[in-house]
Design an enzyme around this catalytic site. Structure first.
Site, PDB file in Angstrom:
ATOM      1  N   THR A 189      -8.392  -8.555  -2.701  1.00  0.00           N
ATOM      2  CA  THR A 189      -8.647  -7.219  -2.169  1.00  0.00           C
ATOM      3  C   THR A 189      -7.832  -7.128  -1.174  1.00  0.00           C
ATOM      4  OG1 THR A 189     -10.386  -8.220  -0.429  1.00  0.00           O
ATOM      5  CG2 THR A 189     -11.019  -7.308  -2.674  1.00  0.00           C
ATOM      6  N   LYS A 190      -6.702  -7.564  -0.774  1.00  0.00           N
ATOM      7  CA  LYS A 190      -5.680  -7.451   0.899  1.00  0.00           C
ATOM      8  C   LYS A 190      -5.326  -6.806   0.514  1.00  0.00           C
ATOM      9  CE  LYS A 190      -8.731 -10.205   3.312  1.00  0.00           C
ATOM     10  NZ  LYS A 190      -9.336 -10.917   3.037  1.00  0.00           N
TER      11      LYS A 190
END
Length: 394
Positions: A189-190
């Site tokens: 998700t980064k």
């Protein structure tokens, strides 16, 4: 009567940004035969160190590993205390426990969600060894003030930068000439993602050497290449270490994402601008404050509802967004309310009132580089539709 039209398909909270370049990079890595730690991992370590302006980068399998190794590099263990924030993911405090030390929470600034330096100083005892500030959501902690506290009490500074790729403090990237160690996450998700992965950066030669050795079972330096040409089968176990290293398929993804960072960040900021314009004059909503000397990485878009101005709770607000096909999350459920910490330390919600209040009113909206302004506008209008529907009458 609302004119809002609900979309037919579900909008995910987060999606990775996958281009042909990532697919090709992984294909080449798989075809190379280097499936474990190899030349791509080494290349990424140099590229990321150069990118943030640090002397050393140790590529790892997670930010959790980096946080753990940072503390171990200082010999932190049983009998020691480490101060951090309760508004964070469990890994921040769990890794303190994994060393045998005790996590000590300091409350937050309600305007930013960041650990409050004034609260840090209240928690310092003769057992305190380190401070682990979290650059929450991509907003940097007040490193100038926290650094002065570290100097005053001779404490180690271990920055949790899981959200902070592209975060800037006083005009420089987090990780630029760090005073201690900085830990990053490259989770799916980064802003920079490789599925699972992380890194520890430092300018300290001793920290770097200890982290490298401990990240690969405690093997002597260079043992990663014992099956390659020029490598040696002979190695030593210097410490009983961990299996924390990054491998080349991850590094291939990370290198590609790093090369695309400028474009991916531009598109994140475009989505954020849609949100900021939509919510700036809505008294039922509170926006996260960004100090003038900080640049937010925009890993997360933090929105807080003002409960006294609405007839529904935060949890019900989330249900309403879900009914409008918008995926959201909460960052974070305050750690001191989690059963593992309640059972161990006897915490009550009111022990850290600002973190608890923040946690109970926060909603994280979709934010990723492939979101697009049109989708961001839909999310914004969905939020406003709920506010209009459940606004308390004066």
């Amino acid at each position: 009567m609302s004119n809002f039209k609900i979309r037919e398909d579900w909008m995910p909270f987060c999606l990775p940004d996958v281009s042909d370049a990532e697919v090709e990079a992984v294909s080449q890595a798989v075809g190379s035969g280097w499936w474990a730690k190899g030349p791509r991992t080494m290349e990424f370590e140099k590229a990321f160190a150069d990118y943030v302006g640090a002397k050393h980068c140790i590529a790892l399998n997670s930010c959790t590993a980096a946080l753990h190794l940072a503390l171990l590099s200082q010999g932190i263990g049983p009998g020691d205390e480490v101060i951090t924030t309760p508004l964070t993911f469990a890994a921040t405090a769990n890794t303190i426990l994994h060393t045998g030390a005790t996590p000590v929470f300091a409350d937050i600034d309600p305007e930013t969600g960041l650990i409050d330096p004034r609260e840090i100083e209240k928690k310092i005892t003769d057992k305190t060894r380190a401070i682990v500030p979290v650059h929450y959501s991509g907003l940097p902690a007040d490193l100038d003030v926290i650094g002065k506290i570290c100097d005053k009490y001779n404490l180690f500074l271990s920055e949790d930068a899981a959200h902070a790729v592209e975060t800037r403090y006083n005009g420089e990237l987090i990780g630029h000439h760090p005073r201690g160690a900085v830990s990053y996450s490259f989770y799916a998700t980064k802003n920079l993602a490789c599925g699972e992965g992380g890194a520890l950066v430092t300018d300290d030669d001793e920290i770097a050497e200890k982290a490298r050795v401990m990240s690969l079972h405690g093997m002597s330096a260079g043992a990663w290449n014992r099956y390659g040409k020029g490598g040696s089968w002979r190695y030593d176990i210097e410490e009983p270490g961990f299996k924390y290293n990054m491998f080349d398929i991850q590094a291939a993804l990370a290198l590609t994402q790093l090369s695309r960072m400028e474009d991916m960040q531009r598109r994140r900021f475009e989505a954020v601008e849609v949100y900021e314009q939509a919510f700036k004059d809505v008294p039922e909503l509170r926006l996260q404050k960004t100090p003038d000397n900080c640049q937010h990485s925009r890993h997360l878009y933090i929105l807080r509802i003002v409960p006294e101005r609405l007839t529904i709770s935060r949890d019900e607000f989330i249900q309403e967004l879900s009914a409008r096909n918008v995926g959201v999350s909460v960052h974070f459920i305050a750690l001191h309310t989690m059963s593992a910490y309640v059972k161990r330390f006897g915490y009550k919600p009111e022990d850290f009132p600002e973190a608890y209040a923040f946690s109970e009113s926060e909603i994280s909206l979709p934010l990723y580089s492939t979101l697009g302004s049109e989708n961001a506008e839909y999310v914004a209008q969905a939020v406003l539709d709920i506010v209009n529907k459940y606004r308390k009458s004066k």
